[in-house]
Each structure stands twice: as C-alpha cells, then as structure tokens.
Design a protein around this motif. Structure first.
Motif, PDB file in Angstrom:
ATOM      1  N   ARG A   1       0.868  -1.164   0.000  1.00 43.04           N
ATOM      2  CA  ARG A   1       0.000   0.000   0.000  1.00 43.04           C
ATOM      3  C   ARG A   1       0.909   1.219   0.000  1.00 43.04           C
ATOM      4  O   ARG A   1       2.126   1.091   0.155  1.00 43.04           O
ATOM      5  CB  ARG A   1      -0.902  -0.017   1.232  1.00 43.04           C
ATOM      6  N   ALA A   2       0.319   2.410  -0.167  1.00 42.40           N
ATOM      7  CA  ALA A   2       1.155   3.594  -0.306  1.00 42.40           C
ATOM      8  C   ALA A   2       1.859   3.936   0.997  1.00 42.40           C
ATOM      9  O   ALA A   2       1.247   3.996   2.052  1.00 42.40           O
ATOM     10  CB  ALA A   2       0.300   4.766  -0.781  1.00 42.40           C
TER      11      ALA A   2
ATOM     12  N   LYS B   1      -4.782   2.940  -0.289  1.00 36.32           N
ATOM     13  CA  LYS B   1      -4.372   3.328  -1.648  1.00 36.32           C
ATOM     14  C   LYS B   1      -3.200   2.463  -2.106  1.00 36.32           C
ATOM     15  O   LYS B   1      -2.349   2.069  -1.306  1.00 36.32           O
ATOM     16  CB  LYS B   1      -3.970   4.810  -1.678  1.00 36.32           C
ATOM     17  N   THR B   2      -3.149   2.237  -3.381  1.00 38.09           N
ATOM     18  CA  THR B   2      -2.169   1.282  -3.901  1.00 38.09           C
ATOM     19  C   THR B   2      -0.821   1.928  -4.211  1.00 38.09           C
ATOM     20  O   THR B   2      -0.731   3.136  -4.416  1.00 38.09           O
ATOM     21  CB  THR B   2      -2.731   0.578  -5.154  1.00 38.09           C
TER      22      THR B   2
ATOM     23  N   ALA C   1       7.293   6.674  -6.587  1.00 35.73           N
ATOM     24  CA  ALA C   1       7.795   7.996  -6.952  1.00 35.73           C
ATOM     25  C   ALA C   1       9.207   7.969  -7.537  1.00 35.73           C
ATOM     26  O   ALA C   1       9.575   8.831  -8.326  1.00 35.73           O
ATOM     27  CB  ALA C   1       7.760   8.917  -5.734  1.00 35.73           C
ATOM     28  N   SER C   2      10.007   6.974  -7.139  1.00 33.12           N
ATOM     29  CA  SER C   2      11.420   7.053  -7.495  1.00 33.12           C
ATOM     30  C   SER C   2      11.830   6.129  -8.639  1.00 33.12           C
ATOM     31  O   SER C   2      12.978   6.125  -9.041  1.00 33.12           O
ATOM     32  CB  SER C   2      12.274   6.755  -6.253  1.00 33.12           C
TER      33      SER C   2
ATOM     34  N   LYS D   1       4.011   6.900 -11.464  1.00 29.92           N
ATOM     35  CA  LYS D   1       2.732   7.470 -11.033  1.00 29.92           C
ATOM     36  C   LYS D   1       2.669   7.246  -9.533  1.00 29.92           C
ATOM     37  O   LYS D   1       2.862   6.125  -9.075  1.00 29.92           O
ATOM     38  CB  LYS D   1       1.580   6.754 -11.745  1.00 29.92           C
ATOM     39  N   TYR D   2       2.438   8.307  -8.764  1.00 31.92           N
ATOM     40  CA  TYR D   2       2.376   8.119  -7.315  1.00 31.92           C
ATOM     41  C   TYR D   2       1.243   8.944  -6.738  1.00 31.92           C
ATOM     42  O   TYR D   2       1.430   9.965  -6.111  1.00 31.92           O
ATOM     43  CB  TYR D   2       3.709   8.422  -6.637  1.00 31.92           C
ATOM     44  N   GLU D   3       0.045   8.478  -7.029  1.00 40.07           N
ATOM     45  CA  GLU D   3      -1.172   9.148  -6.584  1.00 40.07           C
ATOM     46  C   GLU D   3      -2.035   8.178  -5.785  1.00 40.07           C
ATOM     47  O   GLU D   3      -3.187   8.473  -5.496  1.00 40.07           O
ATOM     48  CB  GLU D   3      -1.944   9.639  -7.821  1.00 40.07           C
ATOM     49  N   GLY D   4      -1.495   7.007  -5.515  1.00 39.31           N
ATOM     50  CA  GLY D   4      -2.274   6.001  -4.808  1.00 39.31           C
ATOM     51  C   GLY D   4      -3.231   5.262  -5.717  1.00 39.31           C
ATOM     52  O   GLY D   4      -4.065   4.490  -5.259  1.00 39.31           O
TER      53      GLY D   4
END
Lengths: 610, 303
Positions: free
Chosen positions: A324-325, A334-335, A566-567, A588-591
């Motif tokens: 999860r995030a 959130k994923t 994110a990285s 993509k890092y928006e969950g």
C-alpha cells in the motif's frame, strides 16, 4: 495529444465499464460485488477495481466493473456508465465517464439538477432513493433499486441478482432478503420508463476462441479476489502454518487462513505484532511445517530482522507483502509499488532472499503455490510482493481442479541416515554445501539429525564461527543458492516472466506486478494505431533473471518502465544490475493504478520522438 | 499428588541409555562461576532422570549469555534473534506438538526487547516451558542495567544509579494468567531440577524465573544465597491470591512453585473450536486426494 489518445483508446476499448460511486455505507461495494457476480454468472469475463476510504463509515468510495465476452487484463480506464448515489459522487467521478457515456444519478426530491454536470454525457435522474423510501420505507435500499435499473438497461436477467441477495443476506433473515429483492424489482420496473431511449447499454466483443472451454457460464467460472487466490494457492502449495497481524490490505488473508487451515490439518495464529508473526512462522518451519505470514509495508518494515534470521539460519518461509502507499502509515487504502527496495535489500548485512511478484489475480493463485516450492527447495525466505489493487481486484476466472493445484511438499526432512557419522559430538552437519549452496535439512524427531541453527555466523555444524574464511565461505554459500535459482530461471524464463506484444517491435514495456494488465492493453491498443510494442513483466525480482532482461532490452530502441512509485524503483534496480539501454522511467504516485490510456499516451509520445 | 493432566516427556526407546555426559553438547563458554552452569546441570539432571529422547527435544533461545544454551545440550536447537524466543517456540510447538519445546532467555531478552511477547505467550497457554535466566544485568554487552536491576545500582550506562523501578516478573506472569509460575535459584541445583521437571510436565505455558548471578558484572551470589528460602508445604500452589502475595510481599527470595492451575492449551482450543478439526487433531497435514477435494470445495464457494 493526451486527449486525442484518450479518444482513440475509448473508441477501441473493449467491453463495457460501469462505475458505482457514493458514500461509504450507501451500499456501493455490495452493489459492485453483486454486479460482478451476476455478470460472471451470465457467462461474461469480469474484472474490477475499487477505492474506498480508510474510515469505517463515511467518505467517498467507488466500485468499477469492466466486462466483455473475451478475457480482460485491466479493470481501469474510462467508464461507459456511472451510477452516482449522491451529488458528491457525480463531482468526484464524472471526469471518469467517457464522452457520450451515461450518468445515472439519484434524482433530487425537489427535481433540481446537480450543479456542473458535463454536457458531453447523457445524464438521467432516476428516483432511486425516493422509490426505496416510499415503497420500502428504507432509503438504504436505493443501491438495489439502482442495480435493478441497471440490469434492465443491460438486458440482464434479474434472477442472478436475486440469487446473490439470497446468498449475501440469507443469514440476516427472510425479511432482509425480501426487501432487497423487492428493491431490485422496483428498479427493474422503473428502468422501463426512466431509461427508455438509452437502448441496450452493453456493447461487447464477439465471442471467439479465447473464451473456448470457459463459456459454460455458471459451472465453469468463479469470481475471486487476488488475496483469496493467493491464500488458496498457498494452501495448495503446502502452507500448514499461518501467523499474521491485522493490517490493511492483507487482513483478509489472515481471516481466510483462520477459517480454512484447520480442515487441512493446519494452524493459524493472530500474533501480537509482525515480528512475532514471522518469528513463529520460522519456528514452525524449523519443525518442518511450511509456513507463511502476510502483511503490508509497515509490517514488512518490522519483519526485517526476522528476514535476516531466515536467510542466516537458512529456513524456508513465505512472506506476503500486499503493498500500500507509504512511507510510514502512508495511505492504507491506496495502492503503490513502493516496497521493491525493502523487499530486495531490506536488512543489515548481505542477506540474499527470493522476491517474486504476481501480475494478475490468476497469477496470485499460481505464485502463491510456487512460492512454497521455491522456499522449500532453496531453504530461504521468499517474499511475495502483491499490491492493494491486485489483492482486492475480483475477477472471473475458470475454476481450476484442486488435483491440478496441489503441489508436492519439500520442506526439509531429508534422510539424515548415515550423515551423522563422522559427527562432531554427535551433531549433524546441517550446513554442508551440496554444491549449489543447498544443504540437507533433517527435522526435529530424526535421531540422526541433531543440530542447532543460529543467527550467528556459523560453521557446517551450525556452531558459531567468526573465522574470516568461514564468513566468506558461508556468505558465498547463501548467495550461491540464489545463483542456482537464477540459472534455473534463465534456462526456463517462461516460468517467471510474462511476455506480450509483437516480436521485433522497437518499443518495449518493462515492468513488474499489477501494472501488467494496463500495459498489455496499452500494447494492444498501440498495435491498432500501427505502433508495434512488446512487453516483458518480471515475476522474479530476486534473483533477477538478468540475461533474460538484458536480451529483451538489447533489441529495443526504447524501453518504457511504468511503476506505481515515486522514485522508479525497478528502473534503478535494473541499472544496479547492469542492465543498460534507453530506459525511460514512467512513474505514477497518486495512490491509484495506471490505466491503459496513460501508458498508451507515453507509447505514442515515444513513437513520435523516435 | 493431585490428578493433574501432564505433558509426557518423550522417552528414549528401550535398550538405549543416556548418561549426563551424553546430554552434553559443545563446551559452554560462560565465565567461570556463572550461575548458568547450575541451570545447565539442573536441566541435564532432569533429562537423564527421565531418559528424554534428545531428538524430540528442542531448545529455543534469544540473544545474551543464555543465547548459546541450545548448543550446550544435545538436542535440536534454534538460537534466534534478540527478544523473539517465545514467538519462535510458539510456532515450533504448534507445528510440532510431538516435541518438547523449552524456551530460554535472559532478563534483557525477555523483559526488555521481548517483553511485548511474554503476556501473549502466557495468555495463549501454549504447552512450552520458558526458563527466564535472571541475573539483573546485561552480561554479554558488559554490564548495562536490565529491567530487573535495582534502583540506584551504578553501571557504566547508569553512572548516577539506575532511575527506573525494576519489573517483578513473577507478579507479571501471574496477572497475565500464567498457568505455571515458579522461581528457582541456580545455586540450589537439585531444587531447581525438581522445578524444571515439574515445569516440563505441566501441560500449558510454564514460566520459571531462575535467579542466576553474573559473577563478572553484578555479583549477587552472597546476597541471593542469604535471601533464598524454599517454599514449604504451607504454600498452596493452587491459591492464586497467596501466590500473588508471595510474589509481591514476601521477605527475602522465596523459591519454588508459586502457582499451578490446569487450563486448556491453545492447541486444545484450536481443535475444539474449528469447524472441521479432525485432521488438526490427528496431525494429518497432507493427503493429496483429500487436499484436492477440500480445495475443490473451497473454489465452489466462489462460483
């Protein structure tokens, strides 16, 4: 340009997508599950995607169902129909409706229109809530009224919905079942007047060979989630001891195991924390019983010391991380694909371990089984990296045969007879290297196999030993086990990678985990636009099948690496493993997971640039 | 003797005889005079007395001077990481009910880093024996205060004296619901052997605090020898309140069985509670045909 790609994607998008949205507590998830089940029951291939808040009650949630006559790889992407239970749901989700799509919303009691409705969609106000309140004196039944209306609009038989209601609410009593059934019927009747002119909503692909053998509908398909599939896979792979600590989104694995393991002669324990969970799984494994724990990122962080112990003492164990995030508590519902670094490197010292990642719900079943084979054979922890979107995705799958799933169990218990001769004070040489780094592992109870295992550096007998030569030799031994596995995988790459797309293509997609579905669909859409793409999804991340990946990258002009973090953890990991090429990291890092059109847009961009 | 249900120790086959020397593993590396030698001797006495099958005995340890203990006894052993002795032992016992599982660890291992596990191991009432080697100090790291060090005691890490109050392990075990609570002293080896024998025979979680002086960093020999007194017939180990009073109010250092009660173990409850526990009860983990049928039945639920 992104808009143009989106339009193309929509025009060529297969199947039909319905999104149900509302407030948590309004029956969104129940409605979604019911729709999924009924569509599968009608012989269609279904895949789903849900988002929900971390709170128990309240907060926005949604359930998206995509279905077709051919199997689908990804549940994400624009919706053809949005069923909105309140105005907030319209505001939050109407962007996800394709142009020309339909929004069915709960009519305001005063007949007014919700503010800001998109002009390029067909919006219909249907009095779901009012009908539920007036006819059934229960506004909460509006989800069933809405579903009944949707069934009518899609020409689906209401029987399957009624059957689901009986299954789901049967334990709550006859009156609950009858109210819900009545609500469905009211919605069905309502649709005749209210939705007239919309026509049949579902436009599906023609059936073809891909459905062969599985089109027998009710008897041949099941609807199952990633976590359920993984749990059944684990049991089929031999899991007979499970320990876990509750954590979203892995708790349902604990619940599943608690209910099911006893019938297989196995034990489930809910421990006081994640360290205890993994420690006890290692204890069970020492006793010769295949063991597993499942957690999410915060739990995996806590387990790191025990992963090191598993590596050092050479005990097999399966650790599932439903990502999860993060970091820290992060976003529990959130994923993210954010735990690759932790899974591969987490811990002090050099602690080589096996890391695998399923790419689909069907794969959860398979990887769940095979993780036990790997752990048992190589006597080391195996981390299975799942993801929230995969864990909770329900999907229709052909029902496999139990006899085809059950694997032979190899979890120590090697015949120690004779090996204890030449023994040191009667101890068995537990850590003698048989060549590929793997040793014989007698189990407690075997009189010829007495030995002590330890987290200290040790000699062949498991006795502490800090000689320079010994640390070098044992470090090599632990690493050589993974090299043996790596050779095995390179020799049969099909076992731990998924490929798709066109041979000879110059543009590549490379990734891991649940991004597979959207990437594969993006490649198919690109093909229709005249852009050849091929893809490689790596299911074994440690040891990395380096040569297989190198060979894939070598023949490509550009490789896009989509990741939900994110990285760009995989892109960096590839670089660290000496993979060289024109690698374009796409993060993509928006969950939220990728959808095919997002990946397609990058493919089109890259194709234009080259 | 009361009619208490006991755990039978796994005995050697007839015709095989083990002497104390046969139960010895590799040579211990403790400081000369360490109390831990007394514990080792006591356990070996018990093993010899009962002719325990070393192949069906597993000793689990954590980190500290007691950590090496498994290697000093001829048996199966698992020397794990710091503080996780009880979870490891719990997993092993649940997986292998046929084994006698003994967990050993120090006051730092069990009452500091591993304290979070102790009440849970107790309330599960897994059928294992936990020997807490209590020397009131961190010996292996050379003399820092532990959770049982007295207030005011000066060490390099507490140069102005320890400021925290010590934990009372026996009182804690009692209020957490332990079904067997005892205290022994490494210098009273024969008495300690009897305690360990009773703990091993107890069906459920048995907790034995063993006072074992550290001659190098906190020599409490003289003090404990003066304070120790053995519980007599006048103490009723089935009386919880008496046990608690003894643990909290007694003068000196009483040793013996404080409390003992019979209660279903975790495995008893798992077997009794499960919908279909026939295989759990019989220990049938694998049966290819039955497994396949059972999985088919599971899959049916998702149709």
């Amino acid at each position: 340009m992104a808009e143009a790609v989106k339009a193309l994607t929509i025009a060529r998008r297969r199947g039909m997508t319905i999104r149900v949205a509302g407030e948590s507590g309004e029956g969104v998830i129940t409605a979604g599950e019911m729709l999924t089940w009924a569509l599968a029951r009608a012989g269609l291939w279904v895949t789903t995607f849900r988002t929900y808040p971390a709170e128990i009650k309240g907060g926005p949630c949604m359930f998206q169902v995509r279905f077709d006559r051919k199997p689908l790889d990804s549940p994400t992407g624009p919706a053809d129909v949005l069923i909105a239970f309140n105005d907030e749901a319209i505001a939050l989700h109407q962007h996800a409706v394709r142009p020309g799509g339909v929004i069915l919303y709960d009519r305001h009691d005063d007949g007014s229109e919700p503010a800001g409705l998109r002009p390029d969609v067909t919006a219909r106000a249907v009095p779901f809530g009012k009908v539920a309140l007036e006819s059934l004196q229960n506004r909460l039944a509006k989800n069933m009224v809405a579903l009944g209306a949707t069934y009518a609009a899609m020409d689906l038989p209401l029987d399957s919905a009624k059957e689901f209601v009986a299954r789901r609410f049967g334990s709550k009593g006859e009156s609950v079942v009858s109210v819900n059934v009545r609500a469905l019927e009211l919605g069905y009747e309502l649709a005749r007047e209210q939705l007239a002119g919309l026509g049949r909503l579902a436009e599906l692909s023609e059936e073809d060979d891909t459905t062969a053998g599985a089109s027998d509908g009710a008897t041949g398909r099941m609807v199952i989630s990633g976590n359920q599939a993984l749990s059944i896979g684990a049991i089929a792979g031999g899991c007979r001891y499970y320990a876990g600590y509750p954590i979203t989104p892995a708790s349902d694995i604990l619940e599943f195991m608690a209910a099911q393991l006893p019938a297989f002669g196995g034990v489930t324990v809910q421990t006081e924390d994640e360290m205890a969970a993994l420690a006890s799984a290692l204890g069970a494994s020492f006793g010769g019983v295949p063991s597993m724990t499942a957690t999410s990122g915060p739990g995996l962080s806590l387990m790191v010391e025990l992963i090191g112990l598993g590596v050092m003492s050479e005990l097999p164990v399966v650790i599932v991380d439903v990502q999860r995030a993060g970091p820290s508590t992060g976003m529990p519902t959130k994923t993210e694909q954010g735990d690759l670094n932790l899974a591969v490197y987490g811990g002090h010292g050099d602690a080589p371990r096996i890391v695998v990642a399923p790419v689909s719900v069907a794969d959860c079943l398979d990887v769940g089984r095979r993780a036990f084979q790997l752990a048992g054979r190589y006597q080391t922890p195996v981390i299975v990296l799942s993801e929230l979107v995969l864990a909770q995705r329900t999907e229709s799958l052909p029902v496999p045969r139990g006899a085809d799933l059950v694997l032979d169990v190899e979890w120590g218990g090697a015949d120690a007879d004779g090996k204890a001769n030449g023994r040191l004070d009667g101890y068995y040489p537990r850590y003698v290297d048989a060549g590929d780094g793997v040793s014989m592992r007698p189990l407690p109870g075997d009189p010829a196999g007495l030995h002590v295992i330890t987290g200290l550096e040790h000699d062949e007998y498991g006795h502490p030993n800090y000689e320079p030569e010994m640390h070098r030799r044992m470090s090599d031994k632990r690493r050589r086990k993974l090299e043996a596995l790596q050779r095995e995988v390179e020799a049969n790459p099909g076992t731990w990678v998924e490929r798709f797309g066109r041979e000879g293509a110059r543009i590549g997609l490379l990734g891991w985990g649940a991004t597979y579905g959207a990437a594969k669909e993006a490649a198919e859409l690109a093909e229709q636009l005249g852009i050849a793409v091929r893809g490689l999804w790596i299911k074994m991340l440690s040891p990395l099948p380096t040569r297989t990946v190198e060979a894939f990258v070598r023949d490509l002009d550009v490789v896009i690496v989509p990741e939900v973090n994110a990285s760009g953890q995989l892109a960096r990991y590839l670089e660290a493993n000496g993979i060289r090429g024109n690698i374009v990291s796409m993060v993509k890092y928006e969950g939220l997971p990728f959808s095919a059109d997002e990946i397609l847009a990058r493919i089109v961009e890259v194709a234009k640039g080259s | 003797m009361s009619m208490v249900k006991t755990s039978a120790l796994p005995r050697l086959q007839d015709g095989v005889a083990m002497t104390p020397a046969d139960y010895k593993g590799i040579k211990p590396i403790w400081c000369p005079g360490c109390g831990d030698y007394g514990i080792l001797n006591a356990l070996i006495q018990v093993l010899t007395r009962n002719q325990v099958d070393p192949a069906r005995l597993a000793i689990v340890s954590g980190i500290g001077c007691s950590g090496r203990f498994p290697a000093f006894v001829k048996s199966y052993g698992f020397h794990g990481v710091h503080g996780r002795v009880l979870p490891v032992a719990t997993g092993l016992k649940l997986a292998r009910p046929d084994l006698t599982v003994v967990a050993v660890g120090g006051d730092g291992d069990g009452l500091a880093i591993g304290m979070g596990h102790l009440p849970h191991a107790i309330r599960r009432n897994v059928d294992i024996t936990y020997l807490l080697f209590d020397n009131h100090i961190y010996g292996l790291t050379k003399g820092q205060p532990s959770p049982t060090t007295e207030v005011g005691h000066k060490t390099h890490a507490s140069p102005y004296g320890v400021s925290e109050y010590p934990i009372n392990p026996l009182a804690m075990a009692l209020v957490a619901g332990a079904t067997f609570v005892a205290r022994g002293f490494s210098s009273h080896t024969r008495h300690l052997a009897d305690l360990i024998e009773a703990a091993l025979a107890h069906r459920g979680f048995s907790f034995v605090q063993i006072m074992t002086p550290c001659v190098t960093f906190y020599d409490t020999y003289k003090q404990w020898k003066q304070q120790a007194w053995e519980l007599g017939e006048d103490h009723d180990p089935s009386d919880f309140q008496a046990a608690l009073r003894l643990a909290t109010e007694a003068e000196g250092m009483p040793i013996g069985i404080f409390y003992r009660v019979e209660r279903p173990t975790l495995m008893d409850r798992l077997v009794a509670g499960a919908k279909d526990a026939a295989r759990l009860q019989s220990g049938t983990r694998y049966d290819r045909e039955a497994d396949a049928r059972q999985i088919d039945a599971l899959l049916q639920r998702y149709r």
